[in-house]
Scaffold this active site. Structure first.
Site, mmCIF file in Angstrom:
data_model
loop_
_atom_site.group_PDB
_atom_site.id
_atom_site.type_symbol
_atom_site.label_atom_id
_atom_site.label_comp_id
_atom_site.label_asym_id
_atom_site.label_seq_id
_atom_site.Cartn_x
_atom_site.Cartn_y
_atom_site.Cartn_z
ATOM 1 N N LYS A 115 0.656 -1.113 -0.061
ATOM 2 C CA LYS A 115 -0.018 0.002 -0.522
ATOM 3 C C LYS A 115 0.930 0.820 -0.017
ATOM 4 C CE LYS A 115 -4.187 1.575 1.706
ATOM 5 N NZ LYS A 115 -5.719 1.057 3.326
ATOM 6 N N GLU A 147 -19.716 -5.926 9.269
ATOM 7 C CA GLU A 147 -20.877 -4.914 10.070
ATOM 8 C C GLU A 147 -21.857 -5.831 10.598
ATOM 9 O OE1 GLU A 147 -19.152 -4.120 7.007
ATOM 10 O OE2 GLU A 147 -18.606 -2.057 7.553
ATOM 11 N N ARG A 206 -25.824 -2.744 6.484
ATOM 12 C CA ARG A 206 -25.188 -3.970 6.038
ATOM 13 C C ARG A 206 -25.867 -4.675 7.341
ATOM 14 N NH1 ARG A 206 -20.792 -4.852 2.644
ATOM 15 N NH2 ARG A 206 -21.195 -4.331 1.023
HETATM 16 N N1 HTL Z 1 -17.294 -0.501 5.382
HETATM 17 C C1 HTL Z 1 -17.786 -1.545 3.779
HETATM 18 C C2 HTL Z 1 -19.412 -2.284 3.874
HETATM 19 N N2 HTL Z 1 -17.319 -1.010 2.820
HETATM 20 C C3 HTL Z 1 -16.643 0.462 2.844
HETATM 21 N N3 HTL Z 1 -15.716 0.675 2.349
HETATM 22 C C4 HTL Z 1 -15.424 0.469 4.515
HETATM 23 C C5 HTL Z 1 -16.274 -0.292 5.654
HETATM 24 C C6 HTL Z 1 -14.851 1.474 4.561
HETATM 25 N N4 HTL Z 1 -13.577 0.966 3.819
HETATM 26 C C7 HTL Z 1 -13.325 2.020 2.082
HETATM 27 S S1 HTL Z 1 -11.618 0.994 2.396
HETATM 28 C C8 HTL Z 1 -11.342 0.112 3.331
HETATM 29 C C9 HTL Z 1 -12.776 0.182 3.968
HETATM 30 C C10 HTL Z 1 -12.674 -0.414 5.441
HETATM 31 C C11 HTL Z 1 -10.422 -0.622 3.821
HETATM 32 C C12 HTL Z 1 -10.457 -1.599 2.375
HETATM 33 O O1 HTL Z 1 -9.077 -2.581 2.714
HETATM 34 P P1 HTL Z 1 -9.004 -3.317 1.048
HETATM 35 O O2 HTL Z 1 -7.974 -2.606 -0.080
HETATM 36 O O3 HTL Z 1 -7.378 -4.198 1.562
HETATM 37 O O4 HTL Z 1 -9.959 -4.224 0.656
HETATM 38 P P2 HTL Z 1 -6.732 -1.688 0.561
HETATM 39 O O5 HTL Z 1 -6.815 -0.143 1.093
HETATM 40 O O6 HTL Z 1 -6.533 -1.744 -0.846
HETATM 41 O O7 HTL Z 1 -5.576 -2.229 1.712
HETATM 42 C C13 HTL Z 1 -13.907 3.067 1.857
HETATM 43 O O8 HTL Z 1 -14.971 3.415 2.735
HETATM 44 C C14 HTL Z 1 -13.696 3.332 0.757
#
Ligand code: HTL
Ligand code: MG
Length: 623
Positions: free
Chosen positions: A279, A363, A391
């Protein structure tokens, strides 16, 4: 920066004209462009930096829009936007009228799904693959899911179905060992035991043949031993679900990725390609602090620095209050589904790890685990964004509300949230909470009221939701809890010809709107369920008209509650319900969205004028 390769790329078709040898340089150009665009602030930088090579390789090997690439969450897809004809519009991303911060079907034929919430890509891909097969088509379906998004129950359940139906697709697991915070969970722990298969790099030289042969062997279902490739373990969570597993491989070696994707493309059935990425890749500060650089403030491209972006927020007020509450009572537990930073819980998590749970992006688990705690004598506080509690709705009804358990929902980002747009606006919670029996709903006007509500909510019977908006709030000294009379409203401006009942942001705007108006009252309607029946009855008997103002949809929200109450009690003042209109509002700055919805001071004033209220001319400043 000279973008000489990128200049010629306006579509995936242009990209394919380049030689594989050009792809590392092109990736660098895309990376620099992402950094430049994100220097404006408020954009998803680190995630998009980590997917650059993967994006280039996927678009080089597959043919969008015929083939469908599904970006889970969609916040890591800036490179995808750049390579699919939106290069020139990238500076408009997340601005009003500009590109969405996520992928959006209505924005481009290359965006396979409309997203913003995590963990949806696999089920969506599953449906697409079934539709493809049902219609005798043959395009490729390629969901790209992060390790964070893979913690979501929906993603895991989809794997179960995909492995069962054996639909052909390529699931790319983009594993950077990070969610917004450090990723959590047992599966994540397992991933850390795997080593990137370095020897694969020798494929470029003599090893190519061998790799090709082994991948070829994967096609053969008979050879069970060949079903996992590269993975030193004979079984892993994917193979256990009958998914072919390849990896883990280096996600920043674009040539290697291209080579591998070309081979995998030929395989039938479902394949998981486990790609290790970093990242913030390629930007030193972002690699060393991907949490800050997940969505940094404005920075200088040549000397990027961290800044404290928001001042004191509602989230901070919540986190600070919880630290004090936990010091006073040992039966409290705080739960977050993957939103430690956003929910103001960084300090709490560090100080009270024994009273803190991060469920990952799950969630449903957060809400039902809270129910389990409440059944065994703990007072759980679920810190959750309004949009993400969607959710957990069934869990709220089925696991919490039916047994009237005292679970507290601290609902952050309630109301429109601005630049993240319709997937993230928290404008439905008053409506979807209000319809559930036993749930009480409180809406604080300031940090002191939030603190009082939090404390009092732990003394209630049954579920309590406390909702507050995104943004800043005046801090309150530690130890101050105010004097809140539970369930009551508060008259802030006297006046009884017309009375404005405001909740949260709506109240703030109402107070501003009535300046210069005579005999217009303003009430802090800080409990949306149950309503303050005594005060509402009094007002309805004396006022000519009532205006309700809320940062929630006008359908079934606070205004709806007032209208239902008046009808049930045969009270007949004129009523105007102001709130978020019944359509999905696009992304824009919060004040602009409030103005569009007509709930800002100017909008409330216009409504007052339609009811015949005249405003005293604004005092003319003396020279
Ligand atoms: N809960 C849900 C259902 N959807 C989202 N988008 C979130 C919380 C908040 N959220 C993000 S980005 C993210 C979260 C928790 C991290 C995702 O991690 P991943 O990707 O490993 O999938 P990475 O960033 O490349 O490491 C947003 O709202 C944008
Ligand atoms: Mg991740």
């Amino acid at each position: 920066m000279n973008n000489k390769l990128l200049e010629g790329v306006d579509s995936p078709a242009d990209l394919k004209k380049l030689s594989v040898e050009d792809l590392p340089a092109l990736s660098q150009e895309v990376r620099q462009e992402i950094i430049r665009i994100c220097s404006r602030g408020g954009l998803h930088l680190a995630s998009s930096l980590g997917t650059v090579e993967l994006t280039v390789a996927l678009h080089y090997v597959f043919s969008s829009p015929t083939d469908r690439i599904l970006w889970d969450v969609g916040h890591q897809a800036y490179g995808h936007k750049i390579l699919t004809g939106r290069k020139a519009q990238m500076d408009t991303i997340k601005k009003e009228g500009g590109l969405s911060g996520f992928t959006k079907v209505s924005e481009s034929v290359h965006d396979a799904i409309t997203v913003g919430h995590a963990s949806t890509s696999l089920a969506n891909a599953f449906g697409m693959a079934l539709a493809r097969d049902a219609q005798g088509e043959s395009f490729h379906v390629i969901p790209v899911i992060g390790d964070g998004a893979l913690t979501g129950g929906m993603a895991l359940a989809a794997l179960n179905s995909i492995g069962y139906k054996q639909s052909k697709m390529l699931i790319v697991l983009n594993d950077n060992d990070m969610s917004i915070s450090e990723n959590v969970g047992a599966m994540n722990g397992y991933f850390r035991t795997l080593q990137v298969q370095k020897w694969f790099q020798s494929a470029e030289k003599g090893g190519k043949k061998l790799v090709g042969k082994l991948l070829g062997d994967l096609v053969s279902r008979a050879k069970d031993a060949a079903r996992t490739f590269f993975d030193p373990h004979s079984k892993n969570p994917f193979t256990a679900m009958n998914l072919r597993y390849v990896g883990p491989v280096d996600g920043h070696n674009v040539k290697e990725l291209v080579y591998l994707l070309e081979k995998i493309k030929e395989l039938d059935g479902p394949t998981v390609l486990h790609v290790i990425t970093r990242k913030g890749k390629g930007m030193e500060v972002a690699e060393s602090n991907p949490i800050y650089w997940h969505s940094p403030s404005k920075f200088d491209v040549d000397s990027p620095l961290e800044v404290n972006k928001k001042g004191y927020t509602w989230s901070n007020a919540f986190g600070d209050a919880m630290i004090e509450i936990v010091a006073q009572r040992k039966d409290v537990y705080v739960i977050t589904p993957a939103m430690r930073e956003g929910s103001g819980l960084v300090e709490f998590a560090a100080k009270h790890p024994e009273r803190y749970l991060d469920t990952g992006i799950a969630e449903e688990v957060a809400v039902t685990a809270a129910a389990g705690m409440a059944l065994r004598g703990i007072k759980p506080v679920v810190a959750i964004y309004s949009t993400f509690l969607q959710r957990g709705f069934d869990q709220l009804v089925h696991d919490v509300a039916i047994e009237n358990l005292n679970v507290v929902f601290a609902i952050d980002r309630a109301g429109v949230v601005g630049a993240d747009g319709p997937t993230h606006h928290g404008v439905f919670d008053l409506s979807y909470l209000r319809l559930v029996p036993n749930v009480q709903i409180a809406v604080p006007k300031d940090a002191l009221e939030l603190r009082g509500m939090l404390k009092a909510s732990l003394e209630q019977t049954g579920p309590v939701a406390i909702r507050y908006p995104r943004g800043s709030v005046q801090p309150v000294a530690a130890g101050e809890w105010g004097k809140l009379e539970w369930g009551t409203w508060e008259r802030l401006v006297s006046g009884d010809d017309i009375v404005i009942l405001g909740t949260g942001k709506g109240l703030e705007y109402a107070l501003e709107a009535v300046q210069g108006a005579s005999n217009v009252g303003v009430v802090n309607a800080r409990f949306v369920k149950p309503l303050d029946a005594v005060m509402l009855t009094q007002i309805a008997r004396s006022a000519r008209a009532i205006i309700t103002v809320e940062d929630n949809t006008v359908v079934g929200g606070f205004g709806g509650a007032v209208v239902e109450f008046l009808a049930a009690h045969d009270l007949k003042p004129e009523v105007r319900v102001l709130g978020i209109p019944d359509h999905f509002m696009d992304h824009a700055e919060i004040p602009s969205l409030h103005a569009q919805a007509g709930i800002d001071a100017a909008g409330i004033r216009r409504t007052l004028e339609t009811l015949g209220v005249a405003f005293a001319a604004a005092p003319v400043a003396a020279d």
